[in-house]
Design a protein around this motif. Structure first.
Motif, short mmCIF file in Angstrom:
data_model
loop_
_atom_site.label_atom_id
_atom_site.label_comp_id
_atom_site.label_asym_id
_atom_site.label_seq_id
_atom_site.Cartn_x
_atom_site.Cartn_y
_atom_site.Cartn_z
N LEU A 128 0.85 -1.19 0.00
CA LEU A 128 0.00 0.00 0.00
C LEU A 128 0.89 1.24 0.00
N ILE A 129 0.74 2.10 -1.03
CA ILE A 129 1.50 3.34 -1.14
C ILE A 129 0.53 4.51 -1.00
N ILE A 130 0.81 5.41 -0.06
CA ILE A 130 -0.05 6.57 0.18
C ILE A 130 0.77 7.83 -0.06
N ASP A 131 0.39 8.58 -1.09
CA ASP A 131 1.06 9.85 -1.40
C ASP A 131 0.37 10.98 -0.64
N GLU A 132 1.09 12.10 -0.45
CA GLU A 132 0.58 13.25 0.31
C GLU A 132 0.09 12.81 1.69
N ALA A 133 0.84 11.93 2.33
CA ALA A 133 0.40 11.33 3.59
C ALA A 133 0.38 12.32 4.75
N GLN A 134 0.94 13.52 4.56
CA GLN A 134 0.89 14.50 5.65
C GLN A 134 -0.54 14.96 5.93
N HIS A 135 -1.49 14.65 4.99
CA HIS A 135 -2.89 15.02 5.19
C HIS A 135 -3.68 13.96 5.94
N LEU A 136 -3.06 12.84 6.27
CA LEU A 136 -3.78 11.81 7.00
C LEU A 136 -4.06 12.26 8.43
N ALA A 137 -5.29 12.00 8.87
CA ALA A 137 -5.65 12.32 10.25
C ALA A 137 -5.02 11.30 11.20
N PRO A 138 -4.72 11.67 12.44
CA PRO A 138 -4.10 10.74 13.38
C PRO A 138 -4.90 9.45 13.57
N GLU A 139 -6.24 9.56 13.60
CA GLU A 139 -7.05 8.34 13.78
C GLU A 139 -6.98 7.43 12.56
N VAL A 140 -6.77 8.01 11.37
CA VAL A 140 -6.63 7.20 10.16
C VAL A 140 -5.28 6.48 10.16
N LEU A 141 -4.23 7.18 10.62
CA LEU A 141 -2.92 6.53 10.73
C LEU A 141 -2.97 5.38 11.73
N GLU A 142 -3.71 5.55 12.80
CA GLU A 142 -3.84 4.47 13.78
C GLU A 142 -4.59 3.28 13.17
N GLN A 143 -5.56 3.55 12.32
CA GLN A 143 -6.28 2.47 11.64
C GLN A 143 -5.35 1.70 10.69
N LEU A 144 -4.43 2.44 10.05
CA LEU A 144 -3.43 1.78 9.20
C LEU A 144 -2.53 0.87 10.02
N ARG A 145 -2.13 1.32 11.19
CA ARG A 145 -1.28 0.49 12.05
C ARG A 145 -1.99 -0.80 12.42
N LEU A 146 -3.29 -0.70 12.70
CA LEU A 146 -4.05 -1.89 13.07
C LEU A 146 -4.11 -2.88 11.91
N LEU A 147 -4.14 -2.37 10.67
CA LEU A 147 -4.17 -3.27 9.51
C LEU A 147 -2.87 -4.08 9.41
N THR A 148 -1.76 -3.50 9.85
CA THR A 148 -0.48 -4.21 9.74
C THR A 148 -0.27 -5.20 10.88
N ASN A 149 -1.25 -5.31 11.77
CA ASN A 149 -1.10 -6.29 12.86
C ASN A 149 -1.16 -7.72 12.36
N LEU A 150 -1.77 -7.91 11.18
CA LEU A 150 -1.85 -9.27 10.64
C LEU A 150 -0.46 -9.65 10.11
N GLU A 151 0.12 -10.68 10.69
CA GLU A 151 1.50 -11.04 10.35
C GLU A 151 1.73 -12.51 10.61
N THR A 152 2.81 -13.02 10.03
CA THR A 152 3.27 -14.38 10.32
C THR A 152 4.45 -14.29 11.28
N ASP A 153 5.12 -15.40 11.48
CA ASP A 153 6.27 -15.38 12.37
C ASP A 153 7.45 -14.63 11.77
N THR A 154 7.44 -14.41 10.47
CA THR A 154 8.62 -13.82 9.81
C THR A 154 8.34 -12.52 9.07
N LYS A 155 7.10 -12.16 8.79
CA LYS A 155 6.85 -10.96 7.99
C LYS A 155 5.45 -10.41 8.22
N LYS A 156 5.29 -9.13 7.84
CA LYS A 156 3.98 -8.49 7.84
C LYS A 156 3.27 -8.84 6.54
#
Length: 535
Positions: A128-156
């Motif tokens: 996922l590539i997000i351009d002009e990311a300085q416009h992202l709201a803090p709550e949206v960035l937190e939602q992105l972090r939650l999406l990356t929680n899905l992972e295996t033992d070796t990678k996201k």
């Protein structure tokens, strides 16, 4: 319009992010390498920042071209979205089917998790590539972090690249986003092109447009760098308009005069023409001339004063100094201080507030006559000029002062010594050492006698300045500091690149950039700050 005139197959200076025209400077190569590293097996988030127009989007397009075939990428250009809208946009980019009406955060999140698992089982990477990311709201960035929680033992299972302006770095410093900031495995800040790279950049784009000759004079390239400050987008605007004006005036090459005209047309109010008397070199020359006049005048007055003292010493005159001048020369006058007695003469005296008339009786053979003498009294006690014999002591004091100055200069040079540091290449260390060594040869550090002087280095620290300076001074954050001997010294202050002579804010000027400190002037008060400090 001008393509046929100059033999070009296409417009070489379009501001569209065409990856074919990407000029891979050393900084662009490093940026692409950092992003590629961020997409490694363990990568979660990668961060690319830079000023407006430095080529961030073009680098992301080049990265997309180099992605392996087993990668599915989603590219978001408009991040001014809510959390739910962002998840819906990710679903659209990854071709995930979902119910448009009644979709909630949970249903959209579940759909994305299901897609990530399917891609992982099919040995596909999801990016996922997000351009002009300085416009992202803090709550949206937190939602992105939650999406990356899905992972295996070796990678996201989801890798994210955030691309934005310097404000994005400040946004990620928020305390409520510290968990996301800790997951960034690669960071890079893209800098503008240097003066030498601007010429290579222009020639590269002309070559891609199948033009084998340089269409810009050297002076024109230097002027383009000065106006654009190395920002590729502004370079493109200036070159595009300059080629058009050269075609209209039947010029085979773009000259400095054409560039100046094009800057006024292309940049409008953003461009302010710099007159010849406003250039740094002219200001430095004028300052040197004034300094030379002051030194010469001081030397001349010193010589004149010394001659007067010598003449008085030869005549053994020790008349007291006074603060009043007698302009009336009709009669001789004696000048005495207030603490001296008026000579006792055998004559009548006419006394006023500060003047006494004395009629002195003089003998001329058998005849006597009265001679009027005016005595002017002063408020100051008498003072005797220093004899010429003390000149040897003065020379000794001057020699001691020069020795102290040489010792201070040696201490400054010791502070500027370069030492090996882990992670810093030998070439970079050599460049820093060369910059320090060449500082003595820089004309701006020489006086009219061709002697090396560094008065600015000894500017007082901000902590030693008056309280009103410290209280009125605006907030300052020196994030990066580059010092060279080739006139390319710069610092990043409050998220913007600044050079010597730049005005940071109202009445705050960046005067000089040294290896370990910067010299600033605020409301007429000059002081120093250590490199990479904050206030």
């Amino acid at each position: 319009m001008y393509k046929g005139y100059f033999g070009l197959k296409e417009s070489p200076f379009s501001i569209a992010p065409n990856p074919r025209f990407l000029f891979m400077s050393e900084r662009h190569k490093e940026a692409l390498a950092h992003l590629s590293y961020g997409l490694g097996e363990t990568g979660g988030f990668a961060l690319l920042t830079g000023e407006v127009g430095t080529g961030k989007t073009t680098i992301s397009r080049r990265l997309m071209e180099q992605l392996p075939e087993n990668t599915q990428a989603a590219f978001i250009l408009n991040p001014t979205l809510s959390s739910q809208e962002l998840l819906a946009t990710i679903c659209d980019e990854l071709k995930i089917r979902y119910r448009k009406t009644g979709a909630t955060l949970k249903t959209l999140t579940d759909k994305i998790y299901e897609k990530l698992n399917k891609n992982h089982q099919a040995k596909l990477n999801t990016l996922l590539i997000i351009d002009e990311a300085q416009h992202l709201a803090p709550e949206v960035l937190e939602q992105l972090r939650l999406l990356t929680n899905l992972e295996t033992d070796t990678k996201k299972l989801l890798q994210v690249i955030l691309i934005g302006q310097p404000e994005l770095k400040q946004l990620l410093q928020r305390r409520d986003l510290r968990q996301l900031a800790q997951r960034i495995t690669a960071r890079y800040h893209l800098l503008p092109l240097t003066k030498g790279e601007v010429g290579h950049y222009i020639q590269h784009r002309l070559s891609v447009a199948q033009c084998d000759r340089m269409l810009f004079e050297r002076a024109a390239v230097a002027e383009i760098h000065r106006i654009s400050q190395g920002i590729p987008r502004i370079i493109n605007l200036l070159c595009e308009r300059s080629l058009t004006n050269a075609y209209c005036s039947n010029n085979a090459l773009v000259t400095k005069k054409i560039v100046l005209l094009s800057a006024q047309e292309a940049l409008g109010d953003e461009y302010q023409a710099t007159f010849w008397w406003q250039h740094k070199a002219v200001k430095a020359l004028a300052a040197s001339a004034v300094f030379a006049v002051i030194v010469s005048s001081s030397y001349f007055l010193g010589q004149l004063y010394g001659e007067n003292i010598s003449e008085k010493s030869a005549l053994n005159i020790t008349a007291p100094a006074v603060n009043q001048v007698v302009s009336d020369t009709s009669s001789p006058a004696i000048i005495v201080a207030d603490n001296e007695k008026i000579p006792d003469e055998n004559a009548a005296k006419a006394i006023t507030d500060n003047t006494a008339k004395v009629f002195k009786i003089e003998s001329d053979g058998d005849k006597k006559r009265a001679v009027e003498q005016r005595i002017v009294k002063t408020d100051k006690p008498a003072s005797i000029p220093m004899p010429v014999e003390n000149s040897a002591e003065q020379l000794s004091n001057l020699a001691d002062s020069k020795l102290a100055e040489d010792k201070a200069t040696s201490k400054v040079k010791e502070k500027l010594s370069v030492k090996a540091v882990d992670g810093v290449s030998d070439d970079l260390l050599a460049l820093f050492q060369s910059a320090i060594d060449d500082t003595e040869q820089d004309p701006q550090f020489k006086n009219s006698a061709n002697q090396v002087v560094t008065p600015e280095v000894n500017a007082p620290a901000l902590s030693d300045m008056p309280a009103w300076v410290q209280s009125d001074l605006p907030s300052l954050s020196f994030e990066q500091h580059i010092y060279t001997s080739e006139g390319e010294s710069w610092v990043k202050v409050n998220g913007r690149d600044r050079y010597q002579g730049d005005t940071i804010s109202e009445e705050l000027v960046l005067n000089y950039i040294y290896a370990q400190k910067v010299i600033l002037t605020f409301k007429g008060q000059q002081f120093s700050l250590p490199a990479l400090s904050s206030w």
